[in-house]
Design an enzyme around this catalytic site. Structure first.
Site, PDB file in Angstrom:
ATOM      1  N   ARG A 144     -48.527  -2.263  20.132  1.00 53.17           N
ATOM      2  CA  ARG A 144     -49.501  -0.827  19.798  1.00 53.17           C
ATOM      3  C   ARG A 144     -48.399   0.379  20.008  1.00 53.17           C
ATOM      4  NH1 ARG A 144     -53.383  -4.404  22.569  1.00 53.17           N
ATOM      5  NH2 ARG A 144     -55.028  -4.808  20.817  1.00 53.17           N
ATOM      6  N   THR A 188     -48.404  -6.400  24.395  1.00 57.17           N
ATOM      7  CA  THR A 188     -48.774  -5.845  23.208  1.00 57.17           C
ATOM      8  C   THR A 188     -49.172  -4.474  23.447  1.00 57.17           C
ATOM      9  OG1 THR A 188     -51.097  -6.504  23.275  1.00 57.17           O
ATOM     10  CG2 THR A 188     -49.802  -7.993  22.081  1.00 57.17           C
ATOM     11  N   GLY A 204     -53.080 -11.830  28.457  1.00 57.95           N
ATOM     12  CA  GLY A 204     -53.165 -13.389  28.962  1.00 57.95           C
ATOM     13  C   GLY A 204     -54.636 -13.372  29.527  1.00 57.95           C
ATOM     14  N   GLU A 206     -56.828 -14.898  28.472  1.00 55.77           N
ATOM     15  CA  GLU A 206     -57.620 -15.870  27.806  1.00 55.77           C
ATOM     16  C   GLU A 206     -56.727 -17.023  28.094  1.00 55.77           C
ATOM     17  OE1 GLU A 206     -58.800 -12.512  26.119  1.00 55.77           O
ATOM     18  OE2 GLU A 206     -56.760 -13.224  26.094  1.00 55.77           O
ATOM     19  N   TRP A 274     -55.115  -4.324  28.697  1.00 53.23           N
ATOM     20  CA  TRP A 274     -54.995  -4.230  27.235  1.00 53.23           C
ATOM     21  C   TRP A 274     -54.167  -2.886  26.805  1.00 53.23           C
ATOM     22  CZ3 TRP A 274     -54.857  -8.320  23.894  1.00 53.23           C
ATOM     23  CH2 TRP A 274     -55.718  -9.508  24.331  1.00 53.23           C
ATOM     24  N   ASP A 335     -67.178 -12.407  27.464  1.00 53.44           N
ATOM     25  CA  ASP A 335     -66.200 -11.765  26.973  1.00 53.44           C
ATOM     26  C   ASP A 335     -66.240 -10.074  26.458  1.00 53.44           C
ATOM     27  OD1 ASP A 335     -63.165 -12.519  26.327  1.00 53.44           O
ATOM     28  OD2 ASP A 335     -63.575 -11.477  24.460  1.00 53.44           O
ATOM     29  N   ASP A 337     -65.262  -7.882  27.796  1.00 52.92           N
ATOM     30  CA  ASP A 337     -64.426  -6.890  28.880  1.00 52.92           C
ATOM     31  C   ASP A 337     -64.196  -5.673  28.571  1.00 52.92           C
ATOM     32  OD1 ASP A 337     -63.040  -8.250  26.419  1.00 52.92           O
ATOM     33  OD2 ASP A 337     -61.091  -8.176  27.342  1.00 52.92           O
TER      34      ASP A 337
END
Length: 565
Positions: A144, A188, A204, A206, A274, A335, A337
């Site tokens: 990103r 990322t 991470g 997941e 993220w 999910d 999130d």
């Protein structure tokens, strides 16, 4: 009429696209600009800087609002490509271009970094990260963007490293291992530079990691502090309702029995970060949102509220110590999130008092408004997408719910116009089935605890939405033919820019959502736009590389636009 000029430089194709007065504009190597050291004062004042784009989300408040109005509602129809740069990597692009006094820094999937002349798109230097043998990442090999500070450019990598590059030539100044990719960690997100620190979280969630935010010394790379987004005691208050007051259908008795039998699952509970934190230099605090618990859909292995997953969290900038948090979805098994970066701005409470607030666009389709001092919830907006069968529990056969696991608002950063108290968000409408299948921790491998699947017979679409965050009411919406993912830029010219998976890049009237201009880029425009000014001319720039997560057409272009003369 289209004119092209290609120049090979260091193995990359620098493509200059000019339509101005029917001529080609190409800077010579001798004219290429050099990096200007980025001071803390420059970073502090980015909100009013109409020349540069120094932060991933424009400024420390993360408003994604650009103060230059040379390009505006009246003349945006004259916006034309100024140049196009083609990278070496044809794959998903989520980079935000960073611009420092005429030098632009962009990244690609698999962690290439390019320095470009922001006037022409000509390459100055390129860094190709020597990827380690192990990379583990969810949702595409994304990057990103970079952070800039002093004479360095900072990059997070898919193999779990933080790299500092010399801004003048792209050589490596230092690199540090942030976390072990063999255990499911990856980077990322773009780092954040502030007061001699480089802040970075981790992917991470997941894979059964234990999430964190870390601060490194900008000059030497020494680790300064770590905040674990998963505390050792994750049970919480056994909440039975989400932030909007709806029943989550939890079996608290069964969860308490599981906790007594297996103990607290904090070591593998996920909680990735993220996106960039918002930074409040006045209070010396940062605000970030934390992603999903692990395993995503199987709550039987992780009893309790699963703190601090699906939460807004604030910590001390200097020490990393916990200040406050607010959990939007306790014990998330859908999910849904928290991933879109938070925004700091002044907001009104229900009693009319003006306070410092934090905005977050949720996968649920709500814009949440929290108080900055204690993280408590002030309000949530009207739903920006349909909500059906909310919080129905996943089953072995699959249970349908809308929103699906992509949102609402995915990782896509919002923008705001503080003068009009409007937040601009892009949304997805993707009905999904949620299927649970319990499996033990696989140590570094994908650990979803089931599957969420798009229902192919149901309509998918997206929208751009303007929300009055002082009331929670939707001001306007513009529907798009495909689910939206990427990001938003608002400008003082009364415009909102965002792109679509079909390759369209559009300018909307910020007041009513009318489309005032569009351009078809040839690949999905699924990255956040930026703006800058060089030699008195304002540019809009965006990456067109498509998206792996939604399988939009891949590309490798950075496209800059300015007004035709």
């Amino acid at each position: 009429m289209t004119y092209w000029s290609k120049k090979r430089a260091g193995g990359a194709a620098a493509c200059v696209f000019a339509m101005l007065a029917g001529t080609i504009s190409v800077a010579s190597a001798q004219e290429a600009r050099t990096h200007t050291p980025v001071t803390q004062d420059m970073l502090n004042k980015a909100e009013s800087d109409g020349n540069n784009f120094l932060h991933t989300n424009a400024n420390y408040n993360q408003t994604r609002y650009f103060p230059n109005q040379q390009i505006n509602k009246d003349n945006v129809k004259n916006l034309r490509p100024a140049w196009i740069f083609q990278t070496d990597v044809v794959e998903t692009m989520e980079t935000t271009p960073i611009v420092v006094n005429g030098v632009m820094y962009v990244t690609t999937a698999f962690d290439h970094v390019y320095a470009l002349d922001a006037r022409t798109g000509e390459q100055i230097w390129q860094y190709k990260h020597p990827m380690g043998q192990i990379t583990t990442f969810c949702c595409g090999p994304n990057n990103r963007g970079v952070a800039v500070f002093g004479d360095k450019v900072y990059l997070g990598t898919l193999d779990g490293q933080l790299v500092a590059l010399n801004a003048q030539n792209g050589s490596v100044a230092w690199k540090k291992d942030v976390a072990d990719p063999a255990l499911g960690y990856s980077e990322t997100m773009a780092p954040t530079a502030v007061d001699g620190k480089i802040l970075i979280g981790t992917n991470g969630g997941e894979y059964g990691i234990r999430g964190f935010v870390k601060a490194y010394d900008a000059e030497k790379g020494d680790l300064l502090w770590t905040f674990n987004t998963i505390p050792e005691k994750t049970v919480g208050v056994w909440a039975t309702h989400d932030a909007t007051g709806r029943d989550l259908h939890r079996d608290i008795k069964a969860e308490k029995a599981a906790l007594a039998k297996s103990g607290d699952p904090y070591k593998t509970l996920g909680g990735g970060v993220w996106q960039n934190p918002a930074v409040d230099l006045d209070t010396r605090r940062i605000y970030f949102v934390v992603g999903n618990p692990s395993p995503d859909l199987d709550g039987s292995l992780r009893p309790g509220d699963n703190l601090y997953t699906d939460s807004l969290v604030s910590v001390d900038l200097d020490t990393g110590k916990y200040v406050c948090h607010f959990q939007y979805i306790p014990h998330d098994v859908w999910d849904l999130d928290s991933v879109s970066p938070p925004i700091i701005t002044q907001v009104k409470t229900d009693t009319g008092e003006t306070v410092k607030g934090i905005l977050h666009g949720g996968k649920t389709g709500h814009v949440y408004v929290n108080k900055a001092d204690d993280c408590s919830l002030i309000r949530f907006s009207e739903a920006m997408v349909p909500q059906e069968n909310m919080w129905t529990l996943p089953t072995a056969k699959g249970a349908r719910m809308l929103p699906g696991a992509n949102g609402g608002v995915e990782w896509s950063p919002m923008a705001i116009d503080a003068d009009h108290s409007l937040a601009y968000a892009i949304n997805l409408n993707q009905p999904m089935t949620y299927q649970v299948e319990s499996t033990p921790y696989p140590e570094g491998k994908l650990w979803l605890g089931g599957a969420f699947k798009v229902i192919p017979t149901e309509e998918q679409w997206g929208n751009v939405t303007a929300v009055d965050y002082n009331t929670g009411k939707i001001r306007w919406q513009a529907k798009t033919e495909q689910p939206m993912i990427g990001g938003v830029l608002a400008t003082a010219g009364g415009l909102v820019f965002t792109g679509e998976g079909n390759g369209l890049f559009k300018a909307y009237n910020a007041e009513n959502g009318d489309v005032l201009w569009s351009f078809r880029a040839g690949a999905g425009v699924n990255a956040p736009p930026a703006s800058y000014t060089v030699d008195g001319e304002q540019y809009i720039v965006v990456a067109a590389g498509g998206n792996t997560q939604l399988d939009y057409k891949r590309g490798n272009a950075i496209v800059a636009f300015k007004l035709a003369q």
